[in-house]
Design a protein around this motif. Structure first.
Motif, PDB file in Angstrom:
ATOM      1  N   UNK A   1       0.831  -1.216   0.000  1.00 35.36           N
ATOM      2  CA  UNK A   1       0.000   0.000   0.000  1.00 35.36           C
ATOM      3  C   UNK A   1       0.864   1.265   0.000  1.00 35.36           C
ATOM      4  N   UNK A   2       1.915   1.365   0.841  1.00 32.73           N
ATOM      5  CA  UNK A   2       2.789   2.542   0.748  1.00 32.73           C
ATOM      6  C   UNK A   2       3.428   2.697  -0.632  1.00 32.73           C
ATOM      7  N   UNK A   3       3.809   1.584  -1.260  1.00 31.69           N
ATOM      8  CA  UNK A   3       4.400   1.658  -2.601  1.00 31.69           C
ATOM      9  C   UNK A   3       3.389   2.192  -3.616  1.00 31.69           C
ATOM     10  N   UNK A   4       2.120   1.856  -3.424  1.00 31.39           N
ATOM     11  CA  UNK A   4       1.075   2.397  -4.302  1.00 31.39           C
ATOM     12  C   UNK A   4       0.966   3.911  -4.141  1.00 31.39           C
ATOM     13  N   UNK A   5       1.257   4.417  -2.946  1.00 30.98           N
ATOM     14  CA  UNK A   5       1.276   5.864  -2.734  1.00 30.98           C
ATOM     15  C   UNK A   5       2.358   6.526  -3.565  1.00 30.98           C
ATOM     16  N   UNK A   6       3.526   5.893  -3.635  1.00 34.56           N
ATOM     17  CA  UNK A   6       4.609   6.407  -4.479  1.00 34.56           C
ATOM     18  C   UNK A   6       4.188   6.405  -5.939  1.00 34.56           C
ATOM     19  N   UNK A   7       3.522   5.325  -6.372  1.00 36.02           N
ATOM     20  CA  UNK A   7       3.066   5.236  -7.761  1.00 36.02           C
ATOM     21  C   UNK A   7       2.036   6.317  -8.078  1.00 36.02           C
ATOM     22  N   UNK A   8       1.153   6.592  -7.119  1.00 37.73           N
ATOM     23  CA  UNK A   8       0.158   7.646  -7.324  1.00 37.73           C
ATOM     24  C   UNK A   8       0.831   9.004  -7.490  1.00 37.73           C
ATOM     25  N   UNK A   9       1.854   9.278  -6.688  1.00 35.73           N
ATOM     26  CA  UNK A   9       2.582  10.535  -6.821  1.00 35.73           C
ATOM     27  C   UNK A   9       3.275  10.666  -8.157  1.00 35.73           C
ATOM     28  N   UNK A  10       3.843   9.562  -8.655  1.00 42.00           N
ATOM     29  CA  UNK A  10       4.498   9.580  -9.971  1.00 42.00           C
ATOM     30  C   UNK A  10       3.494   9.886 -11.072  1.00 42.00           C
ATOM     31  N   UNK A  11       2.324   9.279 -11.019  1.00 41.59           N
ATOM     32  CA  UNK A  11       1.301   9.513 -12.044  1.00 41.59           C
ATOM     33  C   UNK A  11       0.846  10.970 -12.039  1.00 41.59           C
ATOM     34  N   UNK A  12       0.711  11.555 -10.864  1.00 42.13           N
ATOM     35  CA  UNK A  12       0.311  12.966 -10.788  1.00 42.13           C
ATOM     36  C   UNK A  12       1.381  13.848 -11.416  1.00 42.13           C
TER      37      UNK A  12
ATOM     38  N   UNK B   1      14.330  23.958  -5.557  1.00 44.44           N
ATOM     39  CA  UNK B   1      13.039  24.221  -6.171  1.00 44.44           C
ATOM     40  C   UNK B   1      12.700  23.286  -7.331  1.00 44.44           C
ATOM     41  N   UNK B   2      13.699  22.683  -7.949  1.00 39.89           N
ATOM     42  CA  UNK B   2      13.432  21.809  -9.098  1.00 39.89           C
ATOM     43  C   UNK B   2      13.538  20.324  -8.781  1.00 39.89           C
ATOM     44  N   UNK B   3      14.134  19.989  -7.625  1.00 39.96           N
ATOM     45  CA  UNK B   3      14.203  18.579  -7.218  1.00 39.96           C
ATOM     46  C   UNK B   3      13.553  18.347  -5.862  1.00 39.96           C
ATOM     47  N   UNK B   4      14.015  19.055  -4.837  1.00 39.20           N
ATOM     48  CA  UNK B   4      13.567  18.794  -3.467  1.00 39.20           C
ATOM     49  C   UNK B   4      12.077  19.068  -3.282  1.00 39.20           C
ATOM     50  N   UNK B   5      11.632  20.256  -3.670  1.00 40.46           N
ATOM     51  CA  UNK B   5      10.219  20.611  -3.483  1.00 40.46           C
ATOM     52  C   UNK B   5       9.283  19.719  -4.311  1.00 40.46           C
ATOM     53  N   UNK B   6       9.555  19.499  -5.606  1.00 41.87           N
ATOM     54  CA  UNK B   6       8.674  18.612  -6.372  1.00 41.87           C
ATOM     55  C   UNK B   6       8.596  17.195  -5.818  1.00 41.87           C
ATOM     56  N   UNK B   7       9.741  16.623  -5.422  1.00 48.19           N
ATOM     57  CA  UNK B   7       9.703  15.254  -4.902  1.00 48.19           C
ATOM     58  C   UNK B   7       9.043  15.185  -3.535  1.00 48.19           C
ATOM     59  N   UNK B   8       9.215  16.223  -2.729  1.00 50.24           N
ATOM     60  CA  UNK B   8       8.547  16.249  -1.422  1.00 50.24           C
ATOM     61  C   UNK B   8       7.032  16.240  -1.599  1.00 50.24           C
ATOM     62  N   UNK B   9       6.537  17.106  -2.462  1.00 54.90           N
ATOM     63  CA  UNK B   9       5.089  17.226  -2.657  1.00 54.90           C
ATOM     64  C   UNK B   9       4.487  15.971  -3.279  1.00 54.90           C
ATOM     65  N   UNK B  10       5.180  15.391  -4.240  1.00 54.23           N
ATOM     66  CA  UNK B  10       4.591  14.285  -4.989  1.00 54.23           C
ATOM     67  C   UNK B  10       4.796  12.918  -4.336  1.00 54.23           C
ATOM     68  N   UNK B  11       5.715  12.805  -3.391  1.00 49.00           N
ATOM     69  CA  UNK B  11       5.960  11.492  -2.792  1.00 49.00           C
ATOM     70  C   UNK B  11       5.722  11.450  -1.282  1.00 49.00           C
ATOM     71  N   UNK B  12       6.171  12.446  -0.548  1.00 45.64           N
ATOM     72  CA  UNK B  12       5.988  12.392   0.898  1.00 45.64           C
ATOM     73  C   UNK B  12       4.522  12.493   1.313  1.00 45.64           C
ATOM     74  N   UNK B  13       3.779  13.359   0.665  1.00 49.92           N
ATOM     75  CA  UNK B  13       2.366  13.512   1.035  1.00 49.92           C
ATOM     76  C   UNK B  13       1.549  12.260   0.717  1.00 49.92           C
ATOM     77  N   UNK B  14       1.643  11.697  -0.511  1.00 45.47           N
ATOM     78  CA  UNK B  14       0.926  10.437  -0.767  1.00 45.47           C
ATOM     79  C   UNK B  14       1.419   9.291   0.112  1.00 45.47           C
ATOM     80  N   UNK B  15       2.734   9.231   0.363  1.00 45.07           N
ATOM     81  CA  UNK B  15       3.273   8.148   1.189  1.00 45.07           C
ATOM     82  C   UNK B  15       2.758   8.249   2.617  1.00 45.07           C
TER      83      UNK B  15
END
Length: 439
Positions: A196-207, A414-428
């Motif tokens: 289930x946590x891995x699915x959260x990562x996948x959801x962030x990637x799709x977004x 702004x181009x790596x840390x912030x995007x990855x934080x928003x798209x992976x930490x929140x869904x995870x």
């Protein structure tokens, strides 16, 4: 103040102040040990006792570093980049939608493979990404998207698949520390716990791929021409040997359940074949070990830190106080544990180092709240992985930036840390909480 809280707090503050993680762990452990009544000698004794628990992981990383350098010397990664460059001349780059998806798919596949099939971690990035920047810029692909794609490939495989680095994280670190806390994990499937946590990562990637960074973004093409690119000579023999070495290393992992032997045999294949000259093997092996040395030392220091925390005897009092504050609310307990995991990993930048630290506190708390063994594995594993994406000090963000910013057009924060934080930490965080509730 509770010695465990003080130790973790000191370690986090020092890490966020850019003090080296190993130094922060040592200072935090000694401070916590003295506050816990161990004294300086007792604290050092406990710290030294815990160091041995991280030796296997550290040696695995060192040998994988040597294997990674050998693969780089063979030219396998550069061959993939050259094939991609050749496609630019066959398609109209401005309208080549299929080529865009091919580039994204290539980088995703290589990133995932770097954690299991071809376990070289971030070593592929400086070899593969810079030569592809010309293609990515011609296609006007947003580099924030590429950062998200690579980070997904660097994190999701190790937190879900028990092969390669996943074997180290899931078996040698996660399960070992859960068992150390008194949880019976016999017959449990660690992949099921982390699904289930891995699915959260996948959801962030799709977004990120389909919505956030779908639009084109322009970069200065002239700056890329002047950017440093790595040139590696390769031929059919070196590529064939690289393929055989990867197969041997991967098969050995599955057969003997040992990353150490797998990486060692893979390196031997390169040496015996002549792709790595015998007289150069010693220097190359040392170079690879140096590349992974910092990660290995962090793993060792984290185990020493965890041992000092256990030796203070104040883990139980912290658990009792936390349980009394939380009450019998599993939902609140799971959420707080995940948030603490996010904070710790963001501070030290390594999920592999986070698990031994938080497991000493969270496993007893999970048992007191009545979580199932499968849920405990999921909580600890997710709490450890949280923050790996989005931490300025994490290999999973530093790696993509190192490749995407060779021409100075990609900002780390702004181009790596912030995007990855928003798209992976929140869904995870969300999916990890759900996993804790349903498992």
């Amino acid at each position: 103040m509770n010695a465990v809280v003080a130790a973790v707090g000191i370690m986090l503050v020092l890490s966020l102040c850019r003090v080296h993680v190993v130094v922060a762990l040592i200072v935090g452990a000694l401070a916590g040990g003295m506050l816990g009544g161990l004294g300086i000698e007792g604290s050092l004794a406990a710290f030294n006792k815990g160091l041995g628990a991280g030796a296997t992981v550290a040696l695995s990383y060192a040998l994988l570093g040597a294997f990674a350098v050998a693969i780089a010397r063979s030219g396998l990664a550069h061959a993939l980049a050259d094939r991609a460059l050749a496609l630019v001349g066959r398609q109209d780059a401005r309208g080549g939608g299929s080529l865009k998806w091919l580039m994204i798919g290539l980088l995703l596949a290589v990133s995932i493979s770097s954690q299991n099939i071809l376990p070289i971690h971030i070593a592929f990035i400086p070899l593969l990404v810079p030569p592809l920047l010309y293609v990515l810029t011609r296609l006007q692909i947003d580099r924030r998207l590429i950062a998200c794609v690579i980070t997904f490939g660097l994190i999701t495989p190790y937190m879900f698949l028990p092969v390669g680095f996943g074997n180290i994280f899931l078996n040698d670190i996660l399960l070992a520390n859960v068992v150390k806390g008194g949880v019976d994990v016999k017959g449990l499937n660690v992949t099921e716990a982390m699904l289930i946590p891995a699915l959260g990562m996948a959801a962030g990637l799709l977004v990120a791929v389909l919505f956030s960074y779908r639009k084109r973004r322009s970069y200065d093409l002239e700056k890329i021409v002047d950017a440093e690119q790595v040139s590696i000579a390769y031929d059919r023999k070196s590529l064939l040997v690289a393929g055989v070495a990867v197969v041997v290393a991967f098969a050995t992992q599955l057969w003997l359940d040992s990353m150490i032997i797998g990486a060692l045999l893979g390196f031997v294949v390169f040496s015996v074949s002549g792709v790595v000259r015998w007289r150069e093997a010693d220097d190359l092996f040392t170079e690879g070990m140096k590349m992974m040395a910092m990660i290995g030392f962090i793993m060792i220091a984290a185990q020493g830190f965890a041992e000092v925390m256990n030796a203070t005897g104040q883990v139980k009092s912290l658990v009792d106080a936390s349980a009394a504050w939380i009450g019998n609310s599993k939902a609140l307990g799971a959420l707080l544990m995940l948030l603490v995991g996010l904070l710790v990993t963001m501070g030290i930048g390594s999920s592999f180092s986070t698990v031994p630290i938080i497991a000493a506190i969270f496993v007893p708390l999970c048992l007191q709240l009545g979580f199932s063994p499968l849920a405990i594995i999921s909580i600890i594993g997710t709490a450890g992985a949280l923050g790996d994406a989005g931490s300025p000090a994490s290999d999973s963000t530093l790696g993509p930036t190192s490749g995407l910013n060779v021409d100075g057009q990609h900002n780390h924060i702004w181009d790596t840390v912030v995007p990855t934080f928003l798209h992976y930490n929140l869904p995870l965080l969300a999916f990890g909480w759900v996993a804790a509730m349903v498992l």
